[in-house]
Scaffold this active site. Structure first.
Site, PDB file in Angstrom:
ATOM      1  N   LYS A  14       0.837  -1.218   0.000  1.00  0.00           N
ATOM      2  CA  LYS A  14       0.000   0.000   0.000  1.00  0.00           C
ATOM      3  C   LYS A  14       0.869   1.264   0.000  1.00  0.00           C
ATOM      4  O   LYS A  14       0.676   2.142  -0.825  1.00  0.00           O
ATOM      5  CB  LYS A  14      -0.928   0.029   1.228  1.00  0.00           C
ATOM      6  CG  LYS A  14      -1.860  -1.156   1.335  1.00  0.00           C
ATOM      7  CD  LYS A  14      -2.762  -1.035   2.548  1.00  0.00           C
ATOM      8  CE  LYS A  14      -2.046  -1.085   3.866  1.00  0.00           C
ATOM      9  NZ  LYS A  14      -1.544  -2.414   4.266  1.00  0.00           N
ATOM     10  N   ARG A  89      -9.765   0.579   8.160  1.00  0.00           N
ATOM     11  CA  ARG A  89      -9.374  -0.781   8.546  1.00  0.00           C
ATOM     12  C   ARG A  89     -10.476  -1.491   9.324  1.00  0.00           C
ATOM     13  O   ARG A  89     -10.298  -2.653   9.712  1.00  0.00           O
ATOM     14  CB  ARG A  89      -8.124  -0.718   9.422  1.00  0.00           C
ATOM     15  CG  ARG A  89      -6.818  -0.979   8.686  1.00  0.00           C
ATOM     16  CD  ARG A  89      -5.693  -0.731   9.666  1.00  0.00           C
ATOM     17  NE  ARG A  89      -4.474  -1.411   9.368  1.00  0.00           N
ATOM     18  CZ  ARG A  89      -3.434  -0.876   8.716  1.00  0.00           C
ATOM     19  NH1 ARG A  89      -3.530   0.320   8.218  1.00  0.00           N
ATOM     20  NH2 ARG A  89      -2.329  -1.551   8.568  1.00  0.00           N
ATOM     21  N   ARG A 128      11.833  -5.903   5.482  1.00  0.00           N
ATOM     22  CA  ARG A 128      11.784  -4.484   5.862  1.00  0.00           C
ATOM     23  C   ARG A 128      12.254  -4.308   7.309  1.00  0.00           C
ATOM     24  O   ARG A 128      12.959  -3.362   7.629  1.00  0.00           O
ATOM     25  CB  ARG A 128      10.374  -3.920   5.681  1.00  0.00           C
ATOM     26  CG  ARG A 128      10.320  -2.440   6.021  1.00  0.00           C
ATOM     27  CD  ARG A 128       8.996  -1.799   5.690  1.00  0.00           C
ATOM     28  NE  ARG A 128       7.926  -2.323   6.526  1.00  0.00           N
ATOM     29  CZ  ARG A 128       6.650  -1.996   6.387  1.00  0.00           C
ATOM     30  NH1 ARG A 128       6.293  -1.166   5.426  1.00  0.00           N
ATOM     31  NH2 ARG A 128       5.737  -2.501   7.182  1.00  0.00           N
ATOM     32  N   ARG A 134      12.019  -1.306  11.833  1.00  0.00           N
ATOM     33  CA  ARG A 134      10.642  -0.989  12.262  1.00  0.00           C
ATOM     34  C   ARG A 134      10.202  -2.008  13.302  1.00  0.00           C
ATOM     35  O   ARG A 134      10.243  -3.215  13.042  1.00  0.00           O
ATOM     36  CB  ARG A 134       9.703  -0.989  11.045  1.00  0.00           C
ATOM     37  CG  ARG A 134       8.618   0.060  11.177  1.00  0.00           C
ATOM     38  CD  ARG A 134       7.828   0.178   9.921  1.00  0.00           C
ATOM     39  NE  ARG A 134       6.480  -0.359  10.128  1.00  0.00           N
ATOM     40  CZ  ARG A 134       5.485  -0.182   9.288  1.00  0.00           C
ATOM     41  NH1 ARG A 134       5.662   0.506   8.184  1.00  0.00           N
ATOM     42  NH2 ARG A 134       4.298  -0.697   9.544  1.00  0.00           N
ATOM     43  N   ARG A 145      -0.607  -9.142  13.119  1.00  0.00           N
ATOM     44  CA  ARG A 145      -1.173  -8.112  12.220  1.00  0.00           C
ATOM     45  C   ARG A 145      -1.994  -8.766  11.112  1.00  0.00           C
ATOM     46  O   ARG A 145      -3.063  -8.281  10.749  1.00  0.00           O
ATOM     47  CB  ARG A 145      -0.053  -7.266  11.618  1.00  0.00           C
ATOM     48  CG  ARG A 145       0.484  -6.241  12.598  1.00  0.00           C
ATOM     49  CD  ARG A 145       1.884  -5.789  12.233  1.00  0.00           C
ATOM     50  NE  ARG A 145       1.959  -5.027  10.998  1.00  0.00           N
ATOM     51  CZ  ARG A 145       3.107  -4.773  10.358  1.00  0.00           C
ATOM     52  NH1 ARG A 145       4.249  -5.230  10.830  1.00  0.00           N
ATOM     53  NH2 ARG A 145       3.095  -4.065   9.266  1.00  0.00           N
TER      54      ARG A 145
HETATM   55  P1  B4P Z   1       3.729  -1.917   2.384  1.00  0.00           P
HETATM   56  O1  B4P Z   1       2.590  -2.855   2.269  1.00  0.00           O
HETATM   57  O2  B4P Z   1       3.765  -0.765   1.436  1.00  0.00           O
HETATM   58  O3  B4P Z   1       3.707  -1.545   3.913  1.00  0.00           O
HETATM   59  P2  B4P Z   1       2.760  -0.523   4.653  1.00  0.00           P
HETATM   60  O4  B4P Z   1       2.044   0.395   3.749  1.00  0.00           O
HETATM   61  O5  B4P Z   1       3.683   0.098   5.593  1.00  0.00           O
HETATM   62  O6  B4P Z   1       1.599  -1.355   5.333  1.00  0.00           O
HETATM   63  P3  B4P Z   1       1.391  -1.869   6.804  1.00  0.00           P
HETATM   64  O7  B4P Z   1       0.011  -2.411   6.815  1.00  0.00           O
HETATM   65  O8  B4P Z   1       2.497  -2.789   7.132  1.00  0.00           O
HETATM   66  O9  B4P Z   1       1.572  -0.675   7.821  1.00  0.00           O
HETATM   67  P4  B4P Z   1       0.705   0.587   8.273  1.00  0.00           P
HETATM   68  O10 B4P Z   1       1.714   1.664   8.342  1.00  0.00           O
HETATM   69  O11 B4P Z   1      -0.481   0.847   7.404  1.00  0.00           O
HETATM   70  O12 B4P Z   1       5.156  -2.588   2.158  1.00  0.00           O
HETATM   71  C1  B4P Z   1       5.732  -3.566   2.968  1.00  0.00           C
HETATM   72  C2  B4P Z   1       7.103  -3.968   2.424  1.00  0.00           C
HETATM   73  O13 B4P Z   1       6.963  -4.702   1.214  1.00  0.00           O
HETATM   74  C3  B4P Z   1       8.025  -2.801   2.088  1.00  0.00           C
HETATM   75  O14 B4P Z   1       9.307  -3.051   2.617  1.00  0.00           O
HETATM   76  C4  B4P Z   1       8.082  -2.765   0.574  1.00  0.00           C
HETATM   77  O15 B4P Z   1       9.312  -2.329   0.079  1.00  0.00           O
HETATM   78  C5  B4P Z   1       7.839  -4.219   0.207  1.00  0.00           C
HETATM   79  N1  B4P Z   1       7.166  -4.358  -1.092  1.00  0.00           N
HETATM   80  C6  B4P Z   1       6.124  -3.606  -1.538  1.00  0.00           C
HETATM   81  N2  B4P Z   1       5.769  -4.018  -2.789  1.00  0.00           N
HETATM   82  C7  B4P Z   1       6.583  -5.078  -3.100  1.00  0.00           C
HETATM   83  C8  B4P Z   1       6.684  -5.946  -4.233  1.00  0.00           C
HETATM   84  N3  B4P Z   1       5.901  -5.815  -5.297  1.00  0.00           N
HETATM   85  N4  B4P Z   1       7.607  -6.929  -4.193  1.00  0.00           N
HETATM   86  C9  B4P Z   1       8.439  -7.075  -3.128  1.00  0.00           C
HETATM   87  N5  B4P Z   1       8.395  -6.281  -2.022  1.00  0.00           N
HETATM   88  C10 B4P Z   1       7.475  -5.287  -2.024  1.00  0.00           C
HETATM   89  O16 B4P Z   1       0.164   0.192   9.722  1.00  0.00           O
HETATM   90  C11 B4P Z   1       1.010  -0.051  10.835  1.00  0.00           C
HETATM   91  C12 B4P Z   1       0.185  -0.161  12.143  1.00  0.00           C
HETATM   92  O17 B4P Z   1      -0.470   1.113  12.427  1.00  0.00           O
HETATM   93  C13 B4P Z   1      -0.989  -1.165  12.127  1.00  0.00           C
HETATM   94  O18 B4P Z   1      -0.561  -2.484  12.445  1.00  0.00           O
HETATM   95  C14 B4P Z   1      -1.930  -0.550  13.220  1.00  0.00           C
HETATM   96  O19 B4P Z   1      -1.508  -0.869  14.518  1.00  0.00           O
HETATM   97  C15 B4P Z   1      -1.773   0.953  13.017  1.00  0.00           C
HETATM   98  N6  B4P Z   1      -2.799   1.511  12.112  1.00  0.00           N
HETATM   99  C16 B4P Z   1      -2.551   2.067  10.875  1.00  0.00           C
HETATM  100  N7  B4P Z   1      -3.701   2.464  10.304  1.00  0.00           N
HETATM  101  C17 B4P Z   1      -4.702   2.159  11.174  1.00  0.00           C
HETATM  102  C18 B4P Z   1      -6.130   2.300  11.136  1.00  0.00           C
HETATM  103  N8  B4P Z   1      -6.756   2.837  10.075  1.00  0.00           N
HETATM  104  N9  B4P Z   1      -6.861   1.871  12.203  1.00  0.00           N
HETATM  105  C19 B4P Z   1      -6.253   1.339  13.285  1.00  0.00           C
HETATM  106  N10 B4P Z   1      -4.906   1.158  13.383  1.00  0.00           N
HETATM  107  C20 B4P Z   1      -4.132   1.564  12.332  1.00  0.00           C
END
Ligand code: B4P
Length: 191
Positions: A14, A89, A128, A134, A145
């Site tokens: 995302k 979410r 990552r 992180r 998660r």
């Molecule tokens: P991403 O999937 O881009 O990671 P993210 O956006 O950070 O999502 P995530 O769900 O983990 O975290 P968030 O900050 O929303 O990428 C992951 C990795 O994969 C990266 O290293 C990337 O380089 C790699 N990658 C991507 N595409 C690839 C491909 N095609 N091939 C290979 N590798 C690839 O949430 C974190 C925490 O915040 C949650 O657990 C929760 O506690 C809280 N939170 C956030 N939003 C919330 C909400 N709306 N409600 C309640 N809690 C919330």
């Protein structure tokens, strides 16, 4: 306005794809994960509470997250549109987003979900974790998660299905290939 919800399990890409989308379509990026991490880095009261929840892999409360979203919408009223990354979410968050956008006579144009198998999610997030340190990217938290996503977040797809706004995209392969699939969906909505 063009308002897009980018949806998917943790590690589905995302954040990665949002960067490409905002560049191509000139949208304002709202990532609740980034907003929460800013609070953590700033050692605010909210950040201190959020860190404990995030490190366990659970979801931060709907009230807090919805409040942050409303502030962002208020601050960017002249924007050509928004990309909501990692929000909503829960179904409650989806309902509240609808209400908040309605206040500005706006709506979600499309909800794009990225499909990625569990083993691939775990692999990406562990990588990552090693690279960035992180604190929620460790095996135990990653597994929780993904379980939380399956339990509390998947129902959001049914919410957008009912409104015929849900488009599922294959989230495997290169970042460029996935982006091309996303662009195809967005360009159909824009027409
Ligand atoms: P991403 O999937 O881009 O990671 P993210 O956006 O950070 O999502 P995530 O769900 O983990 O975290 P968030 O900050 O929303 O990428 C992951 C990795 O994969 C990266 O290293 C990337 O380089 C790699 N990658 C991507 N595409 C690839 C491909 N095609 N091939 C290979 N590798 C690839 O949430 C974190 C925490 O915040 C949650 O657990 C929760 O506690 C809280 N939170 C956030 N939003 C919330 C909400 N709306 N409600 C309640 N809690 C919330």
């Amino acid at each position: 306005m063009l308002n897009i919800v980018l949806f998917g399990p943790p590690g589905s890409g995302k954040g990665t794809q949002s960067e490409n989308i905002i560049e191509k379509y000139n949208l304002v990026h709202i990532s609740t994960g980034d907003l929460l991490r800013e609070e953590v880095a700033g050692h605010t009261e909210l950040g201190k509470k959020a860190k404990i929840i995030m490190d366990s892999g659970e979801l931060v409360s709907d009230d807090i997250v919805i409040g942050m979203i409303r502030n962002k919408l208020e601050a960017h009223q002249d924007s050509p549109g928004f990309i909501f990354d990692g929000f909503p979410r829960t179904v409650e968050q989806a309902r509240e987003l609808r209400k908040a956008l309605t206040d500005y006579d706006e709506r979600v144009g499309v909800m794009i979900s990225l499909d990625v198998p569990r083993e691939e999610l775990v692999k990406r997030l562990l990588k990552r974790g090693k690279e960035t340190g992180r604190t929620d990217d460790n095996l135990e938290t990653i597994n929780n998660r993904i379980d939380v996503y399956n339990r509390q977040t998947i129902p959001v797809t049914y919410y957008y299905d009912k409104m015929h706004k849900h488009a599922a995209v294959d989230g495997t392969g290169s970042v460029e290939k996935i982006f091309a699939r996303i662009v195809e969906v967005i360009d159909k909505v824009k027409r």
